[in-house]
Design a protein around this motif. Structure first.
Motif, PDB file in Angstrom:
ATOM      1  N   LEU B 135      37.627  43.610  32.263  1.00  0.00           N
ATOM      2  CA  LEU B 135      39.064  43.461  32.534  1.00  0.00           C
ATOM      3  C   LEU B 135      39.242  42.282  33.480  1.00  0.00           C
ATOM      4  O   LEU B 135      38.419  42.071  34.373  1.00  0.00           O
ATOM      5  CB  LEU B 135      39.615  44.732  33.173  1.00  0.00           C
ATOM      6  CG  LEU B 135      39.574  45.980  32.298  1.00  0.00           C
ATOM      7  CD1 LEU B 135      40.047  47.194  33.086  1.00  0.00           C
ATOM      8  CD2 LEU B 135      40.432  45.808  31.063  1.00  0.00           C
ATOM      9  N   PHE B 136      40.324  41.527  33.275  1.00  0.00           N
ATOM     10  CA  PHE B 136      40.554  40.369  34.138  1.00  0.00           C
ATOM     11  C   PHE B 136      40.990  40.869  35.523  1.00  0.00           C
ATOM     12  O   PHE B 136      42.032  41.509  35.647  1.00  0.00           O
ATOM     13  CB  PHE B 136      41.610  39.455  33.536  1.00  0.00           C
ATOM     14  CG  PHE B 136      41.248  39.001  32.158  1.00  0.00           C
ATOM     15  CD1 PHE B 136      40.058  38.309  31.926  1.00  0.00           C
ATOM     16  CD2 PHE B 136      42.068  39.262  31.072  1.00  0.00           C
ATOM     17  CE1 PHE B 136      39.714  37.906  30.654  1.00  0.00           C
ATOM     18  CE2 PHE B 136      41.727  38.872  29.797  1.00  0.00           C
ATOM     19  CZ  PHE B 136      40.540  38.187  29.597  1.00  0.00           C
ATOM     20  N   PRO B 137      40.203  40.566  36.550  1.00  0.00           N
ATOM     21  CA  PRO B 137      40.481  41.169  37.862  1.00  0.00           C
ATOM     22  C   PRO B 137      41.781  40.676  38.495  1.00  0.00           C
ATOM     23  O   PRO B 137      42.376  41.371  39.307  1.00  0.00           O
ATOM     24  CB  PRO B 137      39.272  40.755  38.706  1.00  0.00           C
ATOM     25  CG  PRO B 137      38.690  39.575  38.026  1.00  0.00           C
ATOM     26  CD  PRO B 137      39.022  39.714  36.567  1.00  0.00           C
ATOM     27  N   ASN B 138      42.218  39.475  38.104  1.00  0.00           N
ATOM     28  CA  ASN B 138      43.418  38.922  38.726  1.00  0.00           C
ATOM     29  C   ASN B 138      44.696  39.358  38.022  1.00  0.00           C
ATOM     30  O   ASN B 138      45.777  38.957  38.405  1.00  0.00           O
ATOM     31  CB  ASN B 138      43.323  37.402  38.774  1.00  0.00           C
ATOM     32  CG  ASN B 138      43.008  36.804  37.426  1.00  0.00           C
ATOM     33  OD1 ASN B 138      42.221  37.364  36.665  1.00  0.00           O
ATOM     34  ND2 ASN B 138      43.632  35.694  37.092  1.00  0.00           N
ATOM     35  N   TYR B 181      40.706  46.906  39.956  1.00  0.00           N
ATOM     36  CA  TYR B 181      39.928  47.536  41.016  1.00  0.00           C
ATOM     37  C   TYR B 181      40.604  48.787  41.568  1.00  0.00           C
ATOM     38  O   TYR B 181      39.994  49.545  42.306  1.00  0.00           O
ATOM     39  CB  TYR B 181      39.634  46.542  42.145  1.00  0.00           C
ATOM     40  CG  TYR B 181      40.846  46.121  42.947  1.00  0.00           C
ATOM     41  CD1 TYR B 181      41.273  46.879  44.044  1.00  0.00           C
ATOM     42  CD2 TYR B 181      41.562  44.983  42.615  1.00  0.00           C
ATOM     43  CE1 TYR B 181      42.391  46.516  44.763  1.00  0.00           C
ATOM     44  CE2 TYR B 181      42.684  44.606  43.330  1.00  0.00           C
ATOM     45  CZ  TYR B 181      43.091  45.374  44.401  1.00  0.00           C
ATOM     46  OH  TYR B 181      44.199  45.021  45.104  1.00  0.00           O
TER      47      TYR B 181
END
Ligand code: ATP
Ligand code: MG
Lengths: 329, 412
Positions: B135-138, B181
């Motif tokens: 998953l794209f953390p940003n 997160y």
């Protein structure tokens, strides 16, 4: 606190723990907060001392000078605090600052803007050139990587000024570059390169590129490449993937590298002086002139303080964003 | 227990209130799953369904090492297909070639009849759910799911609508604004699944979908994942090294070993009729005996093994010359254990020994019986009250027997 004393206090606290409930709660609090030993304090003290001695003190002195006016004296500026007939007088001159901002020719503002332009553009150039280099470094095998690192670092083993002189020899009218281009028949007459903005950019990019590459490299090493595959998988083309996945992931490296280039480039004196034209006056040269040629220390100090303020802005922004990221993680 | 669960899982599947029954499937979907038809050699699916993915002679070499070696495979529309194999056998490599992250050394991959080997991953109508979810953390949950749709330059209203649908599908509506997160492992998996389904791919690839979850959550997610996949009606290839997961989720399974397919078939077919020692040992537990063929006629085969005093009898013929070596596989749950000799066996398919060890696994117990020949044979018994009386205990002298149909003769 010596170790034995520390042990003794802890023993005391433990004894208190066996006392009544209220006291015990207090003692528990004391135990959980870890004691900082005097050795640890000393370690923290060293960088603080360094900063106070070599940054804060000079800064305050410069700031003090910037609030005075020139005088034929030693040192060549008016004192801020004077005693006369038992009266203490504090005179803070602000005219240096007002002069910088309201000078009729706009010399100072122009050179600030010019310096900002050169520094920003050089930073961008370093970023564009440095990113692929950092990428290649992060991707290649360790053995190759070491060689590439050597190639990147080795030029800085020779003196900075010597390397700039070498560029003068390369860029001048009858220099190596012009000779080769003429011999190859690509150009008929030599190109005027030395003493142009072009030469300044060449010099700055050449000197500061490693400072851009290294933070980018560390950031790229930590990149999670499955994220790039995920972006491809979801239909993002390479360019889109670069900007939407790789850039956010290497953000800290980009910021750190940019600051490492931007900050010294803004006040750069040697490179524009040796490679740049007489027409483009950067703030570094203004400083030099005011200080050494005009012996106007207060004005030179004010110029320096304003420059520091300009630098402080991106730094504050950087640390704000870092803190926000740290809070997020 | 392993073995028994296997069979339970396989046997339970047809009776399960299948998600397919609840949710209307696309018209082309066949409600018969290959796993439902024990012993059938060719799945009837192959006659009804159109192939969506055809892989032929696919090879991937890393230097001299063949990670995937001449694999042929056809996957049919609407199927859940599992690649099962031990670590390093090339499952991920095969999956990555389908997604487009590895270029095959040779061979072809046809997706709906079109060779996609030279098509870059971002142009393939295949989506993958990564083992680490990637998953794209940003980006928050919504942005993650919308990412793939944005690449198609759809209208914002269309994207929003599709994302909402996906969020509802995976029950993540209340987490839209969270960053990855801020999610638990199971929630991340749901988001990753939603993201890979949002583009409505022709083929969904799952690389160890449950790999990052704990055992309890894994078991719960299995059926839910099947449910979601069936609701969407997408064809799915999943990689796993958990045989239980493959058996519960997949319509067909391919057993992989050192870059090659060893056996392809429904869960029941592979469990009941393994075609080689590797399959037999890989799925469930098994007693294997080295044997030689004594004789074989139309109805019976007689087999000799040094482990038993009496010969093994098989209920069918073997296409082998007399005296040829072969392996007999016998599942522990098909070995009957008793303190009194079985009258019906008539001399063959039985032996006696002493209980050396009993492993109590809750639902079943495994008895390890030492034969006079020194061979250890495993036999399982369910721990149900009706079996409670007269159960053998340690050091009991016991009689083992099995049906002629329970033995599987393997030549490789
Ligand atoms: N890029 C690579 N270069 C060299 N060898 C590789 C590369 N990728 C995979 N391999 C090798 O190919 C083999 C198959 O790898 P693969 O990742 O497909 O295994 P796997 O079946 O997915 O295993 P696991 O269950 O552990 O994930 C392994 O032996 C691995 O070492
Ligand atoms: Mg793998």
């Amino acid at each position: 606190m010596p170790i034995s004393a520390l042990n003794a206090t802890q023993a005391l606290i433990r004894r208190k723990l066996n006392a009544g409930p209220r006291r015990r709660r207090k003692a528990e609090l004391l135990l959980t907060r870890r004691e900082v030993t005097w050795r640890e304090r000393l370690v923290i003290l060293v960088p603080y001392l360094w900063m106070i001695l070599f940054f804060l003190m000079p800064f305050l002195i410069i700031f003090k000078i910037s609030l005075s006016v020139t005088e034929i004296a030693i040192p060549p500026y008016s004192p801020i605090v004077t005693f006369e007939d038992g009266a203490m007088q504090i005179i803070l001159h602000l005219e240096n600052y007002t002069f910088i901002f309201t000078d009729e020719d706009g010399t100072y503002m122009k050179s600030y803007l010019k310096s900002l332009e050169v520094a920003s553009f050089s930073t961008l150039l370093c970023l564009f050139i440095g990113y692929p280099i950092a990428w290649a470094l992060s991707k290649c095998r360790p053995a190759t990587r070491n060689i590439m690192f050597m190639l990147l670092i080795m030029p800085s083993w020779t003196s900075f000024v010597v390397r700039i002189y070498a560029w003068m020899a390369l860029l001048k009218k009858d220099g190596l570059i012009n000779d080769v281009l003429m011999a190859l028949g690509i150009i008929d007459s030599p190109i005027h390169m030395l003493q142009t903005d072009f030469a300044v950019y060449v010099g700055i990019v050449y000197c500061y590129l490693p400072y851009m590459v290294l933070p980018l490299f560390t950031a790229l090493l930590k990149v999670d490449y499955t994220l790039i595959e995920a972006a491809y998988d979801l239909g993002a083309r390479p360019v889109k993937t670069f900007f939407s996945v790789l850039v956010p992931q290497t953000r800290s490296g980009i910021i750190a590298g940019s600051m490492l280039v931007f900050i010294p480039a803004l006040g750069e004196y040697v490179i524009p002086e040796l490679l740049g034209g007489k027409g483009s006056i950067l703030i570094g040269r203004i400083l030099w002139q005011e200080f050494f040629n005009n012996r106007d220390w207060p004005l030179a100090s004010a110029v320096a303080i304003v420059m520091l303020t300009i630098l402080a802005i991106p730094i504050v922004i950087f640390f704000k964003s870092q803190r926000k990221k740290a809070e997020a993680a | 227990m392993e073995a028994s669960q296997r069979t339970d899982a396989a046997a339970a599947k047809p009776q399960d209130p299948s998600p397919a029954a609840k949710e209307p499937k696309p018209a082309a979907k066949n409600t018969h799953r290959p796993g439902d038809l024990p012993g059938q050699k060719a799945s009837p699916v192959e006659q009804h369904k159109k192939p969506i993915l055809e892989i032929s002679d696919l090879t991937k070499k890393f230097g001299d090492f063949s990670a995937v070696n001449g694999v042929d495979l056809t996957v049919y529309e609407g199927e859940i297909f599992a690649l099962l194999g031990s670590s390093g056998c090339g499952k991920s490599t095969l999956l990555r070639m389908l997604a487009g992250f590895e270029t095959p050394t040779s061979g072809s991959i046809l997706l709906e009849g079109r060779n996609i080997v030279d098509i870059p991953p971002y142009k393939r109508t295949i989506n993958m759910m990564f083992q680490s979810y990637a998953l794209f953390p940003n980006m928050n949950v919504r942005q993650n799911i919308a990412f793939g749709l944005k690449q198609e330059h759809l209208k914002k209203s269309v994207i929003d609508e599709r994302v909402d649908k996906m969020l509802k599908l995976v029950h993540m509506e209340s987490f839209v604004d969270r960053k990855p997160y801020q999610l638990s492992g199971g929630q991340r998996q749901r988001v990753a699944l939603a993201r890979s389904l949002a583009k409505e791919p022709r083929l969904l690839l799952l690389d160890e979908p449950m790999g990052a979850l704990d055992k309890k959550l894994r078991e719960q997610m299995r059926l839910e994942l099947v449910d979601i996949i069936n609701t969407v009606g997408v064809t799915c290839i999943m990689v796993t090294h958990d045989q239980e997961e493959a058996m519960t989720m997949a319509d067909r399974i391919a057993i992989m070993d050192r870059g090659e397919f060893v056996q392809i078939g429904g869960p029941r077919e592979i469990y009941e009729n393994p075609n080689c020692r590797f399959s037999a040992e890989f799925i469930g537990s098994v007693n294997l005996f080295d044997c030689t063929l004594i004789s074989s006629d139309q109805k019976h085969s007689l087999i000799h093994t040094d482990d038993f005093p009496s010969p093994i009898e098989l209920g069918h013929d073997l296409d082998l010359a007399d005296g040829m070596p072969l392996t007999i596989a016998l599942r522990p749950e098909k070995v009957y254990i008793s303190k009194v000799p079985d009258e019906e066996t008539g001399g063959s398919n039985c032996c006696e020994g002493d209980v050396e060890n009993i492993a109590y696994l809750g639902d079943i117990s495994i008895y390890y019986v030492r034969l006079p020949s020194g061979r250890l044979v495993a036999s399982t018994l369910p721990n149900v009250d009706r079996f409670k009386t007269g159960l053998p205990i340690w050091d009991d002298h016991v009689y083992l027997s099995w049906d002629p149909e329970s033995c599987i003769a393997l030549t490789i």
